[in-house]
Design an enzyme around this catalytic site. Sequence first.
Site, PDB file in Angstrom:
ATOM      1  N   ASP A 185      -8.421  -9.167   3.432  1.00  0.00           N
ATOM      2  CA  ASP A 185      -8.218  -8.070   4.380  1.00  0.00           C
ATOM      3  C   ASP A 185      -9.293  -7.967   5.453  1.00  0.00           C
ATOM      4  O   ASP A 185     -10.125  -7.067   5.394  1.00  0.00           O
ATOM      5  CB  ASP A 185      -8.134  -6.747   3.604  1.00  0.00           C
ATOM      6  CG  ASP A 185      -7.728  -5.587   4.492  1.00  0.00           C
ATOM      7  OD1 ASP A 185      -7.304  -5.843   5.621  1.00  0.00           O
ATOM      8  OD2 ASP A 185      -7.821  -4.432   4.040  1.00  0.00           O
ATOM      9  N   GLU A 214     -12.854  -2.636  11.941  1.00  0.00           N
ATOM     10  CA  GLU A 214     -12.791  -1.837  10.710  1.00  0.00           C
ATOM     11  C   GLU A 214     -13.879  -2.218   9.717  1.00  0.00           C
ATOM     12  O   GLU A 214     -14.475  -1.355   9.084  1.00  0.00           O
ATOM     13  CB  GLU A 214     -11.412  -2.012  10.058  1.00  0.00           C
ATOM     14  CG  GLU A 214     -11.335  -1.363   8.680  1.00  0.00           C
ATOM     15  CD  GLU A 214      -9.983  -1.530   7.990  1.00  0.00           C
ATOM     16  OE1 GLU A 214      -9.064  -2.124   8.574  1.00  0.00           O
ATOM     17  OE2 GLU A 214      -9.862  -1.047   6.855  1.00  0.00           O
ATOM     18  N   GLU A 238       0.817  -1.211   0.000  1.00  0.00           N
ATOM     19  CA  GLU A 238       0.000   0.000   0.000  1.00  0.00           C
ATOM     20  C   GLU A 238       0.858   1.272   0.000  1.00  0.00           C
ATOM     21  O   GLU A 238       0.610   2.209   0.761  1.00  0.00           O
ATOM     22  CB  GLU A 238      -0.970  -0.006   1.191  1.00  0.00           C
ATOM     23  CG  GLU A 238      -1.914  -1.180   1.138  1.00  0.00           C
ATOM     24  CD  GLU A 238      -3.022  -1.157   2.187  1.00  0.00           C
ATOM     25  OE1 GLU A 238      -4.130  -1.565   1.842  1.00  0.00           O
ATOM     26  OE2 GLU A 238      -2.788  -0.741   3.330  1.00  0.00           O
TER      27      GLU A 238
HETATM   28  C1  BDP Z   1      -6.292  -2.374   5.819  1.00  0.00           C
HETATM   29  C2  BDP Z   1      -6.603  -1.060   6.452  1.00  0.00           C
HETATM   30  C3  BDP Z   1      -5.442  -0.113   6.440  1.00  0.00           C
HETATM   31  C4  BDP Z   1      -4.212  -0.826   6.982  1.00  0.00           C
HETATM   32  C5  BDP Z   1      -3.945  -2.080   6.201  1.00  0.00           C
HETATM   33  C6  BDP Z   1      -2.835  -2.905   6.797  1.00  0.00           C
HETATM   34  O1  BDP Z   1      -7.679  -0.497   5.762  1.00  0.00           O
HETATM   35  O2  BDP Z   1      -5.787   0.984   7.202  1.00  0.00           O
HETATM   36  O3  BDP Z   1      -3.104   0.002   6.931  1.00  0.00           O
HETATM   37  O4  BDP Z   1      -5.066  -2.894   6.225  1.00  0.00           O
HETATM   38  O5  BDP Z   1      -3.149  -3.864   7.487  1.00  0.00           O
HETATM   39  O6  BDP Z   1      -7.250  -3.247   6.309  1.00  0.00           O
HETATM   40  O7  BDP Z   1      -1.675  -2.637   6.586  1.00  0.00           O
END
Ligand code: BDP
Length: 684
Positions: free
Chosen positions: A348, A376, A275
């Site tokens: 996720d 989340e 990301e």
């Molecule tokens: C996702 C979240 C994000 C996190 C990412 C992670 O939306 O905020 O940074 O995972 O785990 O679920 O690195």
Amino acid sequence: MKKDKTPTACHLLLAACLFLVNTGAAENGHRLWLRADTSAQATVITSHIGATAVIAANELRKQWQGSPVILSVKNTLSIKDYGNEGFIINENSQKEISITAGSEAGLLYGAYHLLRLQAIGAAIGTLNISEAPKYKIRLLNHWDNLDGTIERGYAGYSIWKWDELPQTISPRYKEYARANASIGINGTVLNNVNATPQVLTSEMLQKVKIIAEVLRPYNIKVYLSINFSSPMALGGLNTADPLDKDVRQWWKNKVKEIYQLIPDFGGFLVKANSEGLPGPQDFGRTHLDGANMLAEALAPHKGIVMWRAFVYHPTDTDRAKQAYQEFTPFDGKFLPNVLIQVKNGPIDFQPREPFSPLFGAMQQTPVMSEFQITQEYLGFSNHLAYLGTMYKECLDSDTYAHGEGSSVAKATDGSLFGHKISAIAGVANIGEDTNWCGHHLAQANWYAFGRLAWNHTLSAESISREWIRQTFTDNEEFITPVAEMMMQSREAVVNYMMPMGLHHLFAWGHHYGPEPWCEVEGARPDWLPSYYHKADHTGIGFNRSSTGSNAVAQYFSPLREEFNHIQSCDERYLLWFHHVAWDYRMKSGRTLWDELCYHYDKGVQSVRKFQKIWDSMEPYIDAERFAHVQARLRIQARDAVWWKDACLLYFQIFSMRHIPYELERPVHDLDDLKKIKLNMTHHN
Ligand code: BDP
């Protein structure tokens, strides 16, 4: 001077305060599950004077209502069986209770165990207990930023007050340590995985040192998330290439600096090349190179690296397959102090995912699971979703790595593949809200995570019952219905959000509400719901079978075949693995479309039932927590209808079938729902 015998307003106020303290009537949830009376004055005998043993003894002195307790650390063979943190509790013929352990940490866990038994009314009869944790390292991961905000946090700002440290030490740190120790958590990663290099400045490390000092007597080690480009941002180097000599030296020096301040520092958690974060691939290197470089720097100090497998790229390949593809080739090549940290599912933290195929696949590397305690994708702190059932669902899943009985739990606790280190992590749901977690009942998720990290063979139900009893009341008329409600709650969320294997139908700007229709010009396809649901006029679902992306091949037989065939695929994962025709006959005899409608409806009806249950619980608990949960359930009921209408009305465009007439009708218009834009921070 004449003494006035009539009480003044001040006296009355004082009396009122004492009354509140004594009866515990003012219940704001701050005390969590630790609400026992603290005036017991028990006899506790121990010759150990270490800070941890002192805490154990004092906890017992203040709370234990039974016969004298003797605490001792011994290094005998029988104790060694229980590892460094295990304990044995016995009662001798004089009715004295002994807690024996191989370390003071074991005494602490033994003390909390005994007190828990007392609190749940189970400390009766002759005590003969021996316990050892299933996982060696039991961690919370805080996604807390240095500015006090929390990524995906729904209980206020961070409890870590970096601005005030090192001068001011918030009383919260100790309360936090105690709560965690009481459920066996022995490590905490203080900052967000989306880490800024600043966390490693010398100034910050002085602050981390103070927190480490508060947590240490509670047997909790501190860990940090690091940013891979720190040598550039902080060290002025022009590269962060893990094979570069200067970069390697920079990390070694930094690690040395940390250990000079914090001799028992736990290690690093790393999100790299994920990301948008920097990582070894930016320099033409691999995850292996990156992890091993850090491991080498940490090894002389006994620190570990937890390298996250949460990696995916906007490529043609199925996102669910990417972590496995990237990490399995490195199995066996990581240094011994590296663990690969894997989210419970391949995508996720969705309301439901099958377990990640990395569990069981990497046999020569310790793999640890990462769960999300914070909700989340399960309604933030507005929705009731007891996650004990979700953690268990994953931990109990059979990977078949060594044939039947190779559960995710065994594949990660060291027992199946003979690893010396084992760990488990949960992304914390803790903030500075008075009740810590936003929703009072969300405290149970923190509690359940800790209890399962200690012993993954416990049942989600027994954990919910012991939590309720300690947190609210020992009245069975309350415990049984509330436990039942909690046990059904996560399934309810799955039903009204994403049943039958659907996933990622969330809104673009937040992960709270539904937007299965979401299209954003130029957006990464794997951040859009249509990438996942693939609804069209023929049907719905992601074909991950051998005729599709073949993600099923990443699982061991016979699971691979089971998932691959539409008839044998567990219907809870049907649309995860298959694109299914609207008229496909489900096991219930209904068509796929009808079944989908039933699931959404069931989700809504379940929340209505929870409201009824909760409302009838009013006589049993304090008004404050009762009203709080009642209000949140109302929000949840409205949201459930929102989810149901949004998903069914949208998918109806493709299915072109009516919602079964016996089900509740939609109350929204799709066009109106499409206009809803919540003002929440964005990060996909
Ligand atoms: C996702 C979240 C994000 C996190 C990412 C992670 O939306 O905020 O940074 O995972 O785990 O679920 O690195």
